[in-house]
Design an enzyme around this catalytic site. Structure first.
Site, PDB file in Angstrom:
ATOM      1  N   GLU A  26       1.605   1.748  -3.554  1.00  0.00           N
ATOM      2  CA  GLU A  26       0.358   2.195  -4.212  1.00  0.00           C
ATOM      3  C   GLU A  26       0.097   3.671  -3.927  1.00  0.00           C
ATOM      4  O   GLU A  26      -0.411   4.401  -4.782  1.00  0.00           O
ATOM      5  CB  GLU A  26      -0.802   1.319  -3.754  1.00  0.00           C
ATOM      6  CG  GLU A  26      -0.687  -0.102  -4.302  1.00  0.00           C
ATOM      7  CD  GLU A  26      -1.664  -1.076  -3.689  1.00  0.00           C
ATOM      8  OE1 GLU A  26      -1.747  -1.142  -2.444  1.00  0.00           O
ATOM      9  OE2 GLU A  26      -2.361  -1.774  -4.448  1.00  0.00           O
ATOM     10  N   GLY A  35       0.816  -1.221   0.000  1.00  0.00           N
ATOM     11  CA  GLY A  35       0.000   0.000   0.000  1.00  0.00           C
ATOM     12  C   GLY A  35       0.844   1.263   0.000  1.00  0.00           C
ATOM     13  O   GLY A  35       0.372   2.325  -0.432  1.00  0.00           O
TER      14      GLY A  35
HETATM   15  C1  HXC Z   1       2.262  -3.528  10.177  1.00  0.00           C
HETATM   16  C2  HXC Z   1       4.543  -3.422  10.056  1.00  0.00           C
HETATM   17  C3  HXC Z   1       4.482  -3.443   8.638  1.00  0.00           C
HETATM   18  C4  HXC Z   1       3.189  -3.478   8.023  1.00  0.00           C
HETATM   19  C5  HXC Z   1       6.541  -3.365   9.224  1.00  0.00           C
HETATM   20  N1  HXC Z   1       5.837  -3.360  10.361  1.00  0.00           N
HETATM   21  N2  HXC Z   1       5.742  -3.393   8.162  1.00  0.00           N
HETATM   22  N3  HXC Z   1       3.438  -3.466  10.802  1.00  0.00           N
HETATM   23  N4  HXC Z   1       2.109  -3.529   8.838  1.00  0.00           N
HETATM   24  N5  HXC Z   1       3.015  -3.443   6.691  1.00  0.00           N
HETATM   25  C6  HXC Z   1       6.328  -3.358  11.748  1.00  0.00           C
HETATM   26  C7  HXC Z   1       6.909  -4.707  12.140  1.00  0.00           C
HETATM   27  O1  HXC Z   1       5.890  -5.593  12.562  1.00  0.00           O
HETATM   28  C8  HXC Z   1       7.793  -4.300  13.298  1.00  0.00           C
HETATM   29  O2  HXC Z   1       7.017  -4.092  14.440  1.00  0.00           O
HETATM   30  C9  HXC Z   1       8.323  -2.924  12.851  1.00  0.00           C
HETATM   31  O3  HXC Z   1       7.414  -2.463  11.871  1.00  0.00           O
HETATM   32  C10 HXC Z   1       9.702  -3.003  12.221  1.00  0.00           C
HETATM   33  O4  HXC Z   1       9.659  -3.956  11.163  1.00  0.00           O
HETATM   34  P1  HXC Z   1      10.700  -5.179  11.038  1.00  0.00           P
HETATM   35  O5  HXC Z   1      10.046  -6.212  10.211  1.00  0.00           O
HETATM   36  O6  HXC Z   1      11.188  -5.588  12.395  1.00  0.00           O
HETATM   37  O7  HXC Z   1      11.887  -4.462  10.261  1.00  0.00           O
HETATM   38  P2  HXC Z   1      12.901  -5.119   9.200  1.00  0.00           P
HETATM   39  O8  HXC Z   1      13.385  -6.463   9.678  1.00  0.00           O
HETATM   40  O9  HXC Z   1      13.915  -4.051   8.946  1.00  0.00           O
HETATM   41  O10 HXC Z   1      12.038  -5.372   7.881  1.00  0.00           O
HETATM   42  C11 HXC Z   1      11.438  -4.264   7.166  1.00  0.00           C
HETATM   43  C12 HXC Z   1      10.405  -4.777   6.139  1.00  0.00           C
HETATM   44  C13 HXC Z   1       9.416  -5.743   6.850  1.00  0.00           C
HETATM   45  C14 HXC Z   1      11.155  -5.533   5.023  1.00  0.00           C
HETATM   46  C15 HXC Z   1       9.730  -3.565   5.564  1.00  0.00           C
HETATM   47  O11 HXC Z   1       8.913  -5.065   7.986  1.00  0.00           O
HETATM   48  C16 HXC Z   1       8.261  -6.149   6.007  1.00  0.00           C
HETATM   49  O12 HXC Z   1       8.417  -7.063   5.173  1.00  0.00           O
HETATM   50  N6  HXC Z   1       7.100  -5.560   6.248  1.00  0.00           N
HETATM   51  C17 HXC Z   1       5.860  -5.961   5.588  1.00  0.00           C
HETATM   52  C18 HXC Z   1       5.833  -5.505   4.145  1.00  0.00           C
HETATM   53  C19 HXC Z   1       4.536  -5.916   3.460  1.00  0.00           C
HETATM   54  O13 HXC Z   1       4.234  -7.127   3.382  1.00  0.00           O
HETATM   55  N7  HXC Z   1       3.793  -4.967   2.977  1.00  0.00           N
HETATM   56  C20 HXC Z   1       2.518  -5.209   2.310  1.00  0.00           C
HETATM   57  C21 HXC Z   1       1.406  -5.133   3.304  1.00  0.00           C
HETATM   58  S1  HXC Z   1      -0.160  -5.536   2.607  1.00  0.00           S
HETATM   59  P3  HXC Z   1       7.404  -4.744  15.877  1.00  0.00           P
HETATM   60  O14 HXC Z   1       6.242  -4.376  16.749  1.00  0.00           O
HETATM   61  O15 HXC Z   1       7.611  -6.188  15.658  1.00  0.00           O
HETATM   62  O16 HXC Z   1       8.685  -4.017  16.233  1.00  0.00           O
HETATM   63  C22 HXC Z   1      -0.632  -4.165   1.770  1.00  0.00           C
HETATM   64  C23 HXC Z   1      -1.934  -4.280   1.030  1.00  0.00           C
HETATM   65  C24 HXC Z   1      -2.445  -2.935   0.611  1.00  0.00           C
HETATM   66  O17 HXC Z   1       0.004  -3.182   1.760  1.00  0.00           O
HETATM   67  C25 HXC Z   1      -3.851  -3.086   0.114  1.00  0.00           C
HETATM   68  C26 HXC Z   1      -4.608  -1.788   0.043  1.00  0.00           C
HETATM   69  C27 HXC Z   1      -5.017  -1.229   1.339  1.00  0.00           C
END
Ligand code: HXC
Length: 261
Positions: A115, A112
């Site tokens: 996006e 997102g």
């Molecule tokens: C909620 C998130 C998050 C997310 C990161 N965090 N991304 N929380 N939603 N999308 C939180 C983690 O849980 C963590 O919280 C803190 O941020 C730090 O992230 P880490 O994972 O510990 O950091 P790192 O190891 O450096 O990795 C960074 C990252 C990874 C590669 C960006 O966080 C990641 O893969 N995030 C998810 C990316 C993703 O899948 N995005 C798509 C989402 S779905 P804590 O509390 O554990 O410290 C989407 C659909 C949109 O976007 C549809 C329309 C609305």
């Protein structure tokens, strides 16, 4: 007297005629939950309505523009809840902003977040920026325009790899594929986006708004409808004082003094 809304998830400021909105949820990698999206859109809409602002910049921090929609907020949602919630509609509200919005992207720009950046009018990327649509890893697909805007920007081959197989693009790749306007050193990213926004904000305001509308129409219409719309908008600008001023300034060999009407 206008009362500034109190924001919890964004920082808002103005530099000259550029409104700057910074996503500020560092503990969650700027993940976009409903309150954050609501605040982003409120701030952009207020700048859009402010004649002292000519363009906006939307940015995150050094680690992330935004790591996507907030997975923790969505994890237990039902299909009906996703369909009926206003959440995804926040991304659509960006389309209704009439002044240019330039995304300044450092770090992660995922799901997102990508996006949101793609719904802006231009993207300036720091050299360490990483773009991706990793939703497939969560058992879903992009839901706020990713499959559509990404495909239009980079073409089918790269979009398929990104959406089906979570391929990430470096900033250099994103520039080569036409997703971003330019790549600059990370620490220059916001300044470059603000500089670019400032240049545009100094131009004839009505022409800028109609130019944005006309270019965006290229993604929504047939060529003949798009050209017809362009012709009407072009002609409409001859009703503005700024058109008379701009052409007179050229003929008189002097800078134009834009008034915005
Ligand atoms: C909620 C998130 C998050 C997310 C990161 N965090 N991304 N929380 N939603 N999308 C939180 C983690 O849980 C963590 O919280 C803190 O941020 C730090 O992230 P880490 O994972 O510990 O950091 P790192 O190891 O450096 O990795 C960074 C990252 C990874 C590669 C960006 O966080 C990641 O893969 N995030 C998810 C990316 C993703 O899948 N995005 C798509 C989402 S779905 P804590 O509390 O554990 O410290 C989407 C659909 C949109 O976007 C549809 C329309 C609305």
């Amino acid at each position: 007297m206008s009362i500034e809304p109190a924001y919890e998830n964004i920082l808002v400021r103005q530099e000259g005629r550029v409104g700057i909105v910074q996503i500020n949820r560092p503990k969650a990698m700027n993940a976009l939950n409903a309150p954050t999206m609501s605040e982003i859109m409120t701030a952009l809409e207020l700048f859009d309505a402010d004649s002292g602002v000519g363009a906006m910049t939307l940015t995150g921090d050094a680690r992330a523009f935004a790591a996507g929609a907030d997975i923790k907020q969505m994890a237990t949602s039902s299909a009906v809840e996703m369909l009926s919630s206003p959440f995804i509609g926040y991304w659509d509200r960006l389309r209704a902003i009439r002044k240019p919005v330039i995304a300044a992207v450092n770090g992660w720009c995922l799901g997102g977040g990508a996006e949101l950046a793609m719904a802006c009018d231009m993207i300036v990327a720091g050299e360490g920026a990483k773009f991706g649509q990793p939703e497939i890893n969560l058992g879903v697909i992009p839901g706020a325009g990713g499959t559509q805007r990404l495909t239009r920007a980079v073409g089918k081959a790269i979009a398929m790899e990104m959406v089906l197989n979570a391929r990430q693009l470096s900033a250099a790749e994103a520039a080569a594929f036409g997703l971003v306007n330019r790549v600059v050193p990370d620490e220059r990213c916001l300044a470059e986006a603000v500089r670019l926004a400032g240049e545009i904000a100094a131009r004839a305001p009505v022409a800028v708004r109609l130019a944005k509308e006309a270019v965006n129409a290229a993604f929504e219409t047939s060529l003949s409808e798009g050209v017809a719309l362009e012709r009407r908008l072009f002609s409409l600008l001859f009703s503005t004082r700024d058109q008379k001023e701009g052409m007179a300034a050229f003929i008189e060999k002097r800078p134009a003094d834009w008034q915005g009407h």
